[in-house]
Design a protein around this motif. Structure first.
Motif, PDB file in Angstrom:
ATOM      1  N   VAL A 177      60.146  42.098   5.985  1.00 15.54           N
ATOM      2  CA  VAL A 177      60.219  42.635   4.621  1.00 15.54           C
ATOM      3  C   VAL A 177      60.304  41.480   3.648  1.00 15.54           C
ATOM      4  O   VAL A 177      61.044  40.517   3.880  1.00 15.54           O
ATOM      5  CB  VAL A 177      61.448  43.549   4.446  1.00 15.54           C
ATOM      6  CG1 VAL A 177      61.511  44.099   3.024  1.00 15.54           C
ATOM      7  CG2 VAL A 177      61.443  44.691   5.469  1.00 15.54           C
ATOM      8  N   THR A 178      59.532  41.554   2.558  1.00 18.90           N
ATOM      9  CA  THR A 178      59.697  40.577   1.480  1.00 18.90           C
ATOM     10  C   THR A 178      60.413  41.243   0.316  1.00 18.90           C
ATOM     11  O   THR A 178      60.261  42.436   0.083  1.00 18.90           O
ATOM     12  CB  THR A 178      58.349  40.005   1.001  1.00 18.90           C
ATOM     13  OG1 THR A 178      57.602  41.032   0.341  1.00 18.90           O
ATOM     14  CG2 THR A 178      57.548  39.445   2.158  1.00 18.90           C
ATOM     15  N   ALA A 179      61.196  40.456  -0.410  1.00 23.92           N
ATOM     16  CA  ALA A 179      62.020  41.025  -1.478  1.00 23.92           C
ATOM     17  C   ALA A 179      62.208  40.028  -2.608  1.00 23.92           C
ATOM     18  O   ALA A 179      62.058  38.815  -2.425  1.00 23.92           O
ATOM     19  CB  ALA A 179      63.379  41.440  -0.920  1.00 23.92           C
ATOM     20  N   GLY A 180      62.577  40.562  -3.774  1.00 21.12           N
ATOM     21  CA  GLY A 180      62.955  39.729  -4.909  1.00 21.12           C
ATOM     22  C   GLY A 180      61.793  39.133  -5.663  1.00 21.12           C
ATOM     23  O   GLY A 180      60.627  39.415  -5.388  1.00 21.12           O
ATOM     24  N   PRO A 181      62.087  38.264  -6.618  1.00 22.41           N
ATOM     25  CA  PRO A 181      61.056  37.597  -7.410  1.00 22.41           C
ATOM     26  C   PRO A 181      60.708  36.245  -6.804  1.00 22.41           C
ATOM     27  O   PRO A 181      61.308  35.823  -5.818  1.00 22.41           O
ATOM     28  CB  PRO A 181      61.759  37.383  -8.750  1.00 22.41           C
ATOM     29  CG  PRO A 181      63.179  37.067  -8.331  1.00 22.41           C
ATOM     30  CD  PRO A 181      63.443  37.902  -7.092  1.00 22.41           C
ATOM     31  N   THR A 182      59.734  35.586  -7.386  1.00 20.85           N
ATOM     32  CA  THR A 182      59.543  34.155  -7.131  1.00 20.85           C
ATOM     33  C   THR A 182      59.766  33.425  -8.453  1.00 20.85           C
ATOM     34  O   THR A 182      59.737  34.022  -9.521  1.00 20.85           O
ATOM     35  CB  THR A 182      58.139  33.833  -6.588  1.00 20.85           C
ATOM     36  OG1 THR A 182      57.160  34.239  -7.557  1.00 20.85           O
ATOM     37  CG2 THR A 182      57.895  34.540  -5.271  1.00 20.85           C
ATOM     38  N   LEU A 199      72.291  38.912  -3.727  1.00 25.20           N
ATOM     39  CA  LEU A 199      72.608  40.040  -2.859  1.00 25.20           C
ATOM     40  C   LEU A 199      73.077  39.534  -1.499  1.00 25.20           C
ATOM     41  O   LEU A 199      72.620  38.496  -1.023  1.00 25.20           O
ATOM     42  CB  LEU A 199      71.378  40.935  -2.666  1.00 25.20           C
ATOM     43  CG  LEU A 199      70.810  41.639  -3.904  1.00 25.20           C
ATOM     44  CD1 LEU A 199      69.497  42.327  -3.562  1.00 25.20           C
ATOM     45  CD2 LEU A 199      71.816  42.643  -4.457  1.00 25.20           C
ATOM     46  N   ASP A 200      73.969  40.305  -0.894  1.00 27.86           N
ATOM     47  CA  ASP A 200      74.429  39.976   0.454  1.00 27.86           C
ATOM     48  C   ASP A 200      73.383  40.412   1.475  1.00 27.86           C
ATOM     49  O   ASP A 200      72.716  41.443   1.300  1.00 27.86           O
ATOM     50  CB  ASP A 200      75.757  40.677   0.756  1.00 27.86           C
ATOM     51  CG  ASP A 200      76.895  40.156  -0.104  1.00 27.86           C
ATOM     52  OD1 ASP A 200      76.849  38.973  -0.478  1.00 27.86           O
ATOM     53  OD2 ASP A 200      77.820  40.936  -0.406  1.00 27.86           O
ATOM     54  N   THR A 201      73.256  39.649   2.541  1.00 32.66           N
ATOM     55  CA  THR A 201      72.301  39.975   3.602  1.00 32.66           C
ATOM     56  C   THR A 201      72.748  41.230   4.346  1.00 32.66           C
ATOM     57  O   THR A 201      73.901  41.316   4.769  1.00 32.66           O
ATOM     58  CB  THR A 201      72.188  38.815   4.600  1.00 32.66           C
ATOM     59  OG1 THR A 201      71.909  37.608   3.894  1.00 32.66           O
ATOM     60  CG2 THR A 201      71.085  39.078   5.616  1.00 32.66           C
ATOM     61  N   PRO A 202      71.864  42.227   4.521  1.00 29.79           N
ATOM     62  CA  PRO A 202      72.242  43.432   5.278  1.00 29.79           C
ATOM     63  C   PRO A 202      72.613  43.081   6.709  1.00 29.79           C
ATOM     64  O   PRO A 202      72.083  42.121   7.287  1.00 29.79           O
ATOM     65  CB  PRO A 202      70.967  44.292   5.224  1.00 29.79           C
ATOM     66  CG  PRO A 202      70.190  43.782   4.050  1.00 29.79           C
ATOM     67  CD  PRO A 202      70.498  42.316   3.970  1.00 29.79           C
ATOM     68  N   PRO A 203      73.508  43.851   7.328  1.00 29.32           N
ATOM     69  CA  PRO A 203      73.904  43.582   8.720  1.00 29.32           C
ATOM     70  C   PRO A 203      72.707  43.604   9.666  1.00 29.32           C
ATOM     71  O   PRO A 203      71.818  44.449   9.551  1.00 29.32           O
ATOM     72  CB  PRO A 203      74.864  44.744   9.035  1.00 29.32           C
ATOM     73  CG  PRO A 203      75.361  45.212   7.712  1.00 29.32           C
ATOM     74  CD  PRO A 203      74.234  44.999   6.755  1.00 29.32           C
ATOM     75  N   GLY A 204      72.679  42.635  10.581  1.00 29.70           N
ATOM     76  CA  GLY A 204      71.634  42.606  11.597  1.00 29.70           C
ATOM     77  C   GLY A 204      70.289  42.096  11.131  1.00 29.70           C
ATOM     78  O   GLY A 204      69.289  42.234  11.834  1.00 29.70           O
ATOM     79  N   VAL A 205      70.244  41.469   9.952  1.00 31.63           N
ATOM     80  CA  VAL A 205      68.975  41.010   9.376  1.00 31.63           C
ATOM     81  C   VAL A 205      68.933  39.485   9.350  1.00 31.63           C
ATOM     82  O   VAL A 205      69.901  38.838   8.951  1.00 31.63           O
ATOM     83  CB  VAL A 205      68.787  41.572   7.950  1.00 31.63           C
ATOM     84  CG1 VAL A 205      67.592  40.941   7.263  1.00 31.63           C
ATOM     85  CG2 VAL A 205      68.643  43.086   7.995  1.00 31.63           C
TER      86      VAL A 205
END
Length: 398
Positions: free
Chosen positions: A191-196, A238-244
């Motif tokens: 998954v990609t997320a956020g801005p650049t 943002l905090d990293t989701p568990p298991g990611v």
């Protein structure tokens, strides 16, 4: 799967309490041991004696009613539970839990438990859509609480819409499947997320308002479903989701490289990041000083990550996002076809409550056959669940 499970059922006040009595019966029939906590308002609808008869256990209604002097009731009950279910969950109890309020037996026990908590809301359609309620549910989702969404239909208040407590049979079915491996078990998801950020000099850059919340919700949901998840994210708070497994990047080029290097081993790739289409053609290692007159920045195209992946994909399921302000469906379908995607999620970011920075989102999911599924306004965590449900349907029908 519920045989021998110790379930605490929290019943808060609303007309749907009558369904909670049927739910208690079905949980017991499935082999679970059930202990019920009722709020004062819940007892206005159904008496504790009903739940006592159905659960074959004492019913808890008062924090200070210590049934056994050797134990503190709300702590003992919190520790006893393998699973905690709130059904029906009113706006009031959801708000209490999201804000750490403990002023009765149910809210106090909820704060003390370390068991998984499942929340089955039931309320008026407008209450369910209220920003405060959505914010509280989003907070709980981010903390790991699971929601069993209400159904749509005729409500006791006379309105027709979303807010009716899910049927007891469905709730029991959800709980039975908790310990089963998710359908993404053994799969790899990127998954990609956020801005650049595309810099001009050490203190200035071009970017966009993306917060990464949608991508992080998708990554967290994929992990919950059993996948090995890689999250490639631009600069976000943002905090990293568990298991990611998280990979931090800054520029479009860095995101391209991070995704491209891992693409061949993935089963599902979801590109929800808001990647810059252009970057400054010339960058400076030192801070540019203010000069008289106007300043023109020449821009050059960045690599089209999604188009590249569409050309290279073999077995991968490739999902893109299209954030639009005008003609979202038209542009979304064009992007779906032009970039050889398996599906696209289109949302109009001009709509209040949707898109960048919000806790909620609304979208239309379109698959490669141009079949459309409307996903109305909901929290981004809930939307992530719906998106993976649609992906599952598409992959199953291939």
């Amino acid at each position: 799967m519920l045989k021998g499970k110790r379930i605490v059922l929290g019943v808060s006040g609303g007309i749907a309490v009558y369904k909670a009595s049927a739910l208690t019966s079905k949980l017991v029939q499935a082999g679970a041991e059930v202990k019920v906590i009722m709020t004062e308002s819940a007892m206005e609808f159904v008496t504790p004696l009903t739940f006592q008869a159905l659960s074959r256990n004492p019913v808890y209604t008062d924090t200070f009613d210590e049934k056994d002097p050797r134990y503190i009731a709300h702590i003992d009950l919190a520790d006893w539970a393998d699973l905690f279910l709130i059904a029906p969950a009113t706006a009031n109890i959801i708000g209490k839990l999201a804000n750490g309020i403990a002023d009765d037996m149910l809210s106090t026990t909820l704060l003390a438990t370390e068991a998984p908590v499942y929340v089955a809301p039931a309320m008026n359609v407008h209450m369910y859509a209220h920003p405060a309620v959505i914010k509280n549910m989003t907070t709980l989702e981010q903390w790991g609480y699971k929601f069993i969404e209400p159904g749509e239909g005729y409500l006791a208040c006379g309105y027709v819409g979303k807010g009716r407590l899910e049927e007891p049979e469905t709730i029991v079915s959800v709980l039975k499947n908790i310990d089963r491996p998710g359908w993404l078990e053994g799969k790899r998801v990127l998954v990609t997320a956020g801005p650049t950020q595309e810099k001009i000099d050490p203190v200035r850059y071009f970017t966009n308002p993306s917060t990464g919340k949608m991508g992080f919700a998708l990554a967290g949901e994929a992990a919950r479903l059993g996948a090995a998840v890689t999250l490639v994210t631009g600069p976000v708070q943002l905090d990293t989701p568990p298991g990611v497994d998280r990979v931090d990047v800054t520029t479009a080029e860095e995101m391209y490289q991070a995704v491209h290097d891992r693409f061949g081993t993935q089963d599902i790739v979801i590109k929800s990041a808001a990647v810059a289409d252009y970057r400054p053609a010339i960058t400076y290692d030192h801070k540019m000083k203010k000069q008289p007159g106007d300043y023109v920045v020449e821009m050059e195209r960045t690599k089209d990550i999604l188009k590249t992946l569409g050309k290279e994909k073999k077995h991968q399921f490739l999902l893109g996002f299209a954030a639009e302000t005008t003609n979202p469906l038209g542009y979304g379908k064009e992007k779906l076809e032009k970039k050889n995607l398996d599906a696209i999620v289109v949302n109009n970011v001009a709509v209040e409550g949707a898109g960048f920075g919000h806790e909620t989102n609304a979208a239309i999911y379109i698959n490669r056959n141009f079949e459309e599924t409307e996903l109305p306004m909901m929290s981004k965590q809930q939307l992530a669940q719906h998106i993976f449900n649609q992906i599952k349907l598409d992959i199953t029908h291939e």
